[in-house]
Each structure stands twice: as structure tokens, then as C-alpha cells.
Design a protein around this motif. Structure first.
Motif, PDB file in Angstrom:
ATOM      1  N   PRO A 580       0.831  -1.213   0.000  1.00 36.83           N
ATOM      2  CA  PRO A 580       0.000   0.000   0.000  1.00 36.83           C
ATOM      3  C   PRO A 580       0.862   1.257   0.000  1.00 36.83           C
ATOM      4  O   PRO A 580       1.975   1.282   0.534  1.00 36.83           O
ATOM      5  N   ASN A 581       0.368   2.293  -0.635  1.00 29.35           N
ATOM      6  CA  ASN A 581       1.022   3.617  -0.738  1.00 29.35           C
ATOM      7  C   ASN A 581       2.197   3.651  -1.721  1.00 29.35           C
ATOM      8  O   ASN A 581       2.822   4.700  -1.907  1.00 29.35           O
ATOM      9  N   LEU A 602      -9.990   8.256 -10.687  1.00 24.02           N
ATOM     10  CA  LEU A 602     -10.853   7.730  -9.628  1.00 24.02           C
ATOM     11  C   LEU A 602     -10.170   6.619  -8.831  1.00 24.02           C
ATOM     12  O   LEU A 602     -10.372   6.505  -7.616  1.00 24.02           O
ATOM     13  N   ILE A 603      -9.358   5.815  -9.504  1.00 28.72           N
ATOM     14  CA  ILE A 603      -8.620   4.750  -8.795  1.00 28.72           C
ATOM     15  C   ILE A 603      -7.699   5.357  -7.741  1.00 28.72           C
ATOM     16  O   ILE A 603      -7.589   4.849  -6.612  1.00 28.72           O
ATOM     17  N   THR A 604      -7.009   6.462  -8.090  1.00 29.20           N
ATOM     18  CA  THR A 604      -6.115   7.097  -7.111  1.00 29.20           C
ATOM     19  C   THR A 604      -6.905   7.641  -5.929  1.00 29.20           C
ATOM     20  O   THR A 604      -6.388   7.690  -4.806  1.00 29.20           O
ATOM     21  N   LYS A 605      -8.129   8.007  -6.175  1.00 30.66           N
ATOM     22  CA  LYS A 605      -8.969   8.563  -5.110  1.00 30.66           C
ATOM     23  C   LYS A 605      -9.370   7.499  -4.098  1.00 30.66           C
ATOM     24  O   LYS A 605      -9.321   7.723  -2.883  1.00 30.66           O
ATOM     25  N   ARG A 618       2.954  12.636 -23.192  1.00 29.07           N
ATOM     26  CA  ARG A 618       3.498  13.293 -22.008  1.00 29.07           C
ATOM     27  C   ARG A 618       3.346  12.403 -20.781  1.00 29.07           C
ATOM     28  O   ARG A 618       2.884  11.268 -20.883  1.00 29.07           O
ATOM     29  N   PHE A 619       3.702  12.972 -19.604  1.00 30.65           N
ATOM     30  CA  PHE A 619       3.479  12.293 -18.327  1.00 30.65           C
ATOM     31  C   PHE A 619       2.171  12.774 -17.712  1.00 30.65           C
ATOM     32  O   PHE A 619       1.818  13.952 -17.792  1.00 30.65           O
ATOM     33  N   HIS A 620       1.486  11.837 -17.072  1.00 31.56           N
ATOM     34  CA  HIS A 620       0.291  12.145 -16.287  1.00 31.56           C
ATOM     35  C   HIS A 620       0.568  11.732 -14.846  1.00 31.56           C
ATOM     36  O   HIS A 620       0.836  10.557 -14.582  1.00 31.56           O
ATOM     37  N   HIS A 621       0.521  12.673 -13.940  1.00 30.03           N
ATOM     38  CA  HIS A 621       0.682  12.376 -12.515  1.00 30.03           C
ATOM     39  C   HIS A 621      -0.709  12.394 -11.881  1.00 30.03           C
ATOM     40  O   HIS A 621      -1.294  13.462 -11.665  1.00 30.03           O
ATOM     41  N   PHE A 622      -1.235  11.200 -11.599  1.00 30.92           N
ATOM     42  CA  PHE A 622      -2.561  11.077 -11.003  1.00 30.92           C
ATOM     43  C   PHE A 622      -2.430  10.964  -9.488  1.00 30.92           C
ATOM     44  O   PHE A 622      -1.657  10.146  -8.985  1.00 30.92           O
TER      45      PHE A 622
END
Length: 633
Positions: A580-581, A602-605, A618-622
Motif C-alpha cells: 500500500p502507498n 478515480l482509482i487514485t482517489k 506526455r506524463f500524467h501524474h494522477f
């Protein structure tokens, strides 16, 4: 010019052993001058000593002239070396060889070959040093016919048994793609000659003959660091990243110590695969064995960390570097821009100029991309115009593409289209594709059709163009037009590039394709995917954006098509395989679709995880339900 005729009589007049000179005082003066020359670090120092040589009446001394030519070549002053040579009244084979080698090293390959022919025309017999130098020039220029002529001379002179000459012949034929002759020369070498094998391996890789290179490599009983590095480098350049890392691991088991070049190759493979953990290991290895953090290794580290999703570490490496050059700044500016840190990238660009570095074409691609990601139109155009006005750099298609992307991002579509029509160079499919994508995002179907027609009519359309145009029609519900585009794509034999996502877990790269069922933990992966979908529907009221499935079929079928996208499978594997984390880092070869972008947020949430995705753009930081791209990519 031909130099195929050669008188094989004659003796070189330059004797290499100075102790045979009768005049001992002359010899001592020579030694003193040569000692001074060898301490020179700049061409201006050589020029002052050369002036002294002329004043002392020694400008025809072959020993001193040889040293002058060699040092001028080493200090990238081949023009001055040529001036010195022209003043020599009777140059011998050694002086010719020194200048031929210098010309070849400076990239003046034809001039080197021409000088060799002049030497032969003056009835000066080449030795093995002369022919290896001119063969080097022929190899770099891929001059097979002149190389064959010189090979004929080598046979007449009886120099073919010389190992260095054979090596250069292998390299000449290999670089020119004549592997029949290259292999014949190679087979004449002693068995398991590691240097000759390394030359063959590099030549095979140059023509994408990966299996042939691998075969030579595998037949060697003992391999040195250079050979291992050549194998790893060749695999990286041919897109075989996983194989390259496997070879590197094998190199470690054989206890062969990598050098700087090996580490740079490994970092390049890590960069393209997103293998952050292995990249970190390579960095720690460098620290352990005190590798110097110069601009080459430092730039490779910055690029690796940036492309593997850890831009903060890339900045740390940059700050620790004492030795920087333009390429170092280019790496960090490009990395910052890719991660959406546009302000920091632009600040780095200004800091670079303040430090006295002159930006080049690559610098401007990086900083203009940064402006595009943030929608900084006015600043972007200011920097774009400074290329020509301040730095005299003519914009290339990549620079124009950045500006089109920038205008498209902020919705100034007609302006972007007019900009393309005013360009000095023709647009490429990437630029037109960016405008077509912007038309889809901003709902301008009419301009999108015009752009797509331009792409199709000029033959610049690839699979991505057809799919994007199909997307434009399908998202507007125009299924017949979307189907027609797909049919044209099929009739034209254009294959859709399959979606592929990579994730690194426990130092191992795992690959997932659309609907992949190859993974040994496929049951757990799909169970996790189903569990996530149920949670998102109930807790976050998630509903798949079926309009992006782009098929004129029932919504249920569209939903199924979306759920099995490769990045979702990679993320689910990461969730079940890490603590986790733990931040999950995924590399995808295509653009992330709208629905996957929404679902990952939503998964990150609900998972309290940070997920970093590198797609084609590009990069996406979620994190916590938000993406760094601001939902425009």
C-alpha cells in the motif's frame, strides 16, 4: 580520383628511432620542443611553439612536424595541421599518415582519401599505419569502391597478415553492408578474437541484423567490457530493451565490470522501458565505484529519472552536477516539460542563457513543448521568434509542431491552421495529427475533416491518423463515416499499432496488451479489475464513456472494450503486487483514452495511491482524483 596503381619499391625516409641521429645536440633540441608541445592544451600554445620552430630553422624536421600534426588533430585544429603539412618540402609516409588520420578523425573523409592517393602518386609506399588510417576514412564515408582498391594494394604490399589492417577491412566491409567479404576477413582471424568479434557485432547491429550479432557474441568464450557494451548498445539501438537488460544482468553474473559507456547504455534502456528500479541500481553502482558525474553520465541519469517518472530525482542529479553543458540543460528542460512543470522548464531555459550557454535546436523543442503543456501562447511565440532573431536558428518542423500544438491546446484552431499554411517547411503527420486531435477536443468537426483530408491526400497518414479521424466521427455519432474511415484503413493494408503498457515490479518489467491473458496472474488481475469497476460505479458513480469505444454496437459491448485496455491491466497488476502507498509507474506506447484517464483519476482517489503514466504525448501524474495535465493531453 583513383590510386589503384602503386609502385611497391621504395623505403620510407622517416626513421622512428631518434637515437640513430648522429647530431646529439639536434636530438636534445627536438626532445625539448616535443616535451613543450605535449604540454599544450590549446591551439594558440601550439602556434607560438611552431613559430619558434620556424625561427630555429626546424620547420622541415620530420620528428617535430609529426608531433605538430598529431597534436593539432587532437585539438580539433585540422586546418592548421593542413597548413603545416603544405609547408613540408618532402613529406614522408609518417607525416602523410598523421594528416590522413587527423582528417578522418575530423570527418573530412574524402580529403583523407585524396591525400592518400597523392602520397601513392608521389611513389611513397604506404605502411600498415597509412592503410589503416585511409580504411578508417573509407569506412566512415561508406566508400566501398575506393576501399576495395586499397584492399588490392594491401595484397600487393603483403600487409594483409597485419592484425590492425584485417580489423579495418572487416570494419570497412561491415559498415558498407558487404557482410560476405566482412565475414571472409573475420574468419581469417584467430578464433575467438574478441576485438574482431566486437567489430562484427557492431556492424551487424548497424544493419539491424540482431540475430547475426547475437550469434557472434554467443560464440565468444571470453568477452571484455567493450564487447559486452557493444552488445548492450546494439540491442538498445535496435529496440530490444528487455534483451539488453538481460545481457547486462548476465554481464554482472560473469563479474565483468561495466564502464561509463555500459552504464549509459543501461540507463538508456531503463529510460525507454520505464525501469526505474534498475535505473536506481545503476545509479547506486556508479556511486559505489566512484564514477565521475560528468555531462555524459549525468545527462543519461537525468533523462532516465525524467522518463521513468521521477522528475524530482532528475532535478537533484542536475543540481549535484559540477560539469554541465548544453545537452545537460536540454535533458532537464525536456524532462520538466514532459512532466507538466512548464514554469520550472522556462526558468531553467533562462538560467541556462544566464550561465552563458547558447541554446540549440533541441533546447527550443524542449522549452516550446513546456509552453505548449501550460498553454503559454504569448511567451511561446516570444521564444519561438527569438530562435531566428537572437540565435540565428532556422525553425524545423519540430518547432513549428510545438506552436501548432500550443495554439490547438487553447482552442485557437483556425489560427493554428493558418500558421501551418504560412510555414516555410511542409507539415508532417505529427503536426497535422496534433491539430486533428485539437479539433476533436474542441468539437470543430469541419476543420478536422479538412485537416484529415490534407493528411490522406498527401500520403502522410499513418494508422494513428485514420483512428483519430474515426474517433472524430464516432464521438459525433457519425458511425457510417467512422466505419468508412476504418474500411479505407483496412483496404490500404494499414495496421493499427496495438496498445501496450509496461509496469516495473520487483525489478522486473511486465508487459500487457489489450485484453491480455498471457500473464501468469491473469485471474487475480481481472478479479481486481472487476472489483475496482464495482467500487467506482457504487462510490464514485463512474459510468464508462462509451462514446470513446468508437464502435456502432451496444453500450455493453463498448464497456467491455474499454475495461480491457492495457494500462488498466498494468495498474491492476501493480495494485495486487506492491505494498500500500507504493507509487505505480506505467509506460504506454499510445495516448491514454478519455475513459481510462477518468478511471485512473478515480482509482487514485479510492486506493490512496499515486499513479504516474507516461503515454505517447506526455506524463500524467494522477493523485487524489486529479491529473497534472489538467485533463488536456
Amino acid at each position: 580520383m583513383s590510386c589503384s596503381t602503386l609502385a611497391v619499391q621504395g623505403t620510407p625516409i622517416f626513421q622512428r628511432n631518434p637515437k640513430s641521429k648522429s647530431n646529439n645536440s639536434t636530438y636534445k633540441r627536438e626532445v625539448k620542443v616535443i616535451s613543450l608541445l605535449q604540454k599544450c592544451k590549446h591551439i594558440s600554445q601550439i602556434q607560438s611553439i611552431h613559430a619558434k620552430i620556424i625561427r630555429n630553422g626546424q620547420e622541415q624536421d620530420p620528428f617535430l612536424i609529426f608531433e605538430l600534426l598529431r597534436l593539432c588533430s587532437n585539438l580539433n585544429s585540422i586546418d592548421y595541421a593542413n597548413e603545416i603539412f603544405q609547408r613540408v618540402q618532402t613529406p614522408n609516409v609518417y607525416l602523410y599518415t598523421a594528416l590522413i588520420d587527423g582528417l578522418a578523425s575530423a570527418g573530412s573523409y574524402f580529403d583523407g582519401f585524396r591525400l592518400y592517393c597523392r602520397m601513392v602518386d608521389h611513389s611513397i609506399v604506404p605502411d600498415n599505419y597509412a592503410v589503416t588510417s585511409v580504411l578508417k576514412a573509407c569506412g566512415f564515408q561508406l566508400a566501398l569502391k575506393p576501399g576495395r582498391e586499397i584492399h588490392g594494394q594491401i595484397l600487393k604490399l603483403g600487409l594483409c597478415s597485419n592484425r590492425s589492417v584485417k580489423m579495418k577491412l572487416i570494419e570497412l566491409y561491415g559498415k558498407c553492408g558487404n557482410f560476405q567479404d566482412a565475414r571472409r576477413m573475420f574468419d581469417e582471424m584467430p578464433e575467438h578474437d574478441v576485438v574482431a568479434s566486437t567489430v562484427m557485432i557492431s556492424c551487424y547491429f548497424g544493419y539491424r541484423l540482431v540475430e547475426e550479432a547475437s550469434s557472434v557474441f554467443d560464440q565468444l568464450r571470453t568477452k571484455d567490457t567493450v564487447c559486452w557494451t557493444a552488445m548492450i548498445d546494439g540491442l538498445v539501438k535496435n529496440g530490444e530493451m528487455n534483451w539488453a537488460l538481460e545481457v547486462f544482468r548476465e554481464m554482472q553474473t560473469k563479474r565483468v565490470k561495466p564502464n561509463e559507456a555500459t552504464i549509459v547504455c543501461v540507463l538508456s534502456a531503463c529510460s525507454q522501458l520505464g525501469a526505474l528500479e534498475l535505473g536506481r541500481w545503476a545509479h547506486s553502482y556508479m556511486d559505489k565505484y566512484d564514477f565521475k558525474l560528468n555531462h555524459i553520465v549525468g545527462g543519461a541519469l537525468i533523462n532516465m529519472y525524467a522518463r521513468c517518472g521521477d522528475i524530482d530525482k532528475a532535478q537533484t542529479v542536475f543540481n549535484e552536477m559540477k560539469e554541465r553543458d548544453v545537452s545537460t540543460y536540454n535533458s532537464i528542460i525536456t524532462g520538466l516539460g514532459m512532466h507538466g512543470k512548464s514554469v520550472e522548464a522556462i526558468e531553467m531555459f533562462h538560467a541556462m542563457i544566464k550561465q552563458g550557454f547558447r541554446p540549440n535546436s533541441i533546447t527550443f523543442v524542449g522549452v516550446l513543448n513546456a509552453c505548449s503543456h501550460r498553454g503559454l501562447v504569448e511567451l511561446g511565440f516570444e521564444i519561438f521568434h527569438s530562435m531566428v532573431r537572437t540565435y540565428k536558428i532556422e525553425p524545423q518542423v519540430e518547432h513549428y509542431g510545438c506552436m501548432v500544438d500550443l495554439l490547438g491546446r487553447v482552442g485557437r484552431l483556425e489560427e493554428a491552421h493558418s500558421f501551418i499554411q504560412r510555414m516555410k517547411t511542409g507539415p508532417d503527420h505529427i503536426m497535422l495529427g496534433a491539430l486533428l486531435s485539437a479539433c476533436k477536443t474542441h468539437g470543430n468537426l469541419e476543420l478536422g475533416e479538412r485537416v484529415a483530408k490534407t493528411l490522406l491526400d498527401c500520403g502522410k497518414a499513418d494508422s494513428g491518423t485514420y483512428i483519430l479521424l474515426s474517433n472524430v466521427y464516432a464521438s459525433s455519432g457519425r458511425w457510417n463515416e467512422a466505419a468508412k474511415v476504418r474500411a479505407e484503413m483496412k483496404e490500404g493494408g494499414i495496421q493499427k499499432e496495438p496498445g501496450c503498457s509496461l509496469i516495473e515490479v520487483n525489478n522486473e518489467i511486465h508487459e500487457f496488451l489489450l485484453g491480455d491473458i498471457r500473464h501468469p496472474q491473469k485471474e487475480e488481475i481481472y478479479r481486481k479489475l472487476e472489483e475496482l469497476e464495482k467500487k467506482l460505479r457504487s462510490i464514485e458513480r463512474y459510468s464508462p464513456a462509451t462514446e470513446v469505444a468508437l464502435h456502432d454496437v451496444e453500450d455493453q459491448q463498448k464497456e467491455r472494450a474499454l475495461t480491457i485496455h492495457s494500462e488498466r491491466l498494468a495498474i491492476c497488476y501493480g495494485l495486487i503486487s506492491t505494498r500500500p502507498n507504493t507509487t505505480l509507474r506505467v509506460v504506454k506506447n499510445l495516448r491514454v483514452c478519455n475513459d481510462c484517464h477518468l478511471m485512473i483519476k478515480l482509482i487514485t482517489k479510492i486506493s490512496k495511491r499515486k499513479i504516474v503514466v507516461r503515454d505517447r504525448n506526455r506524463f500524467h501524474h494522477f493523485e487524489n482524483g486529479v491529473c497534472s495535465c489538467g485533463d488536456y493531453w
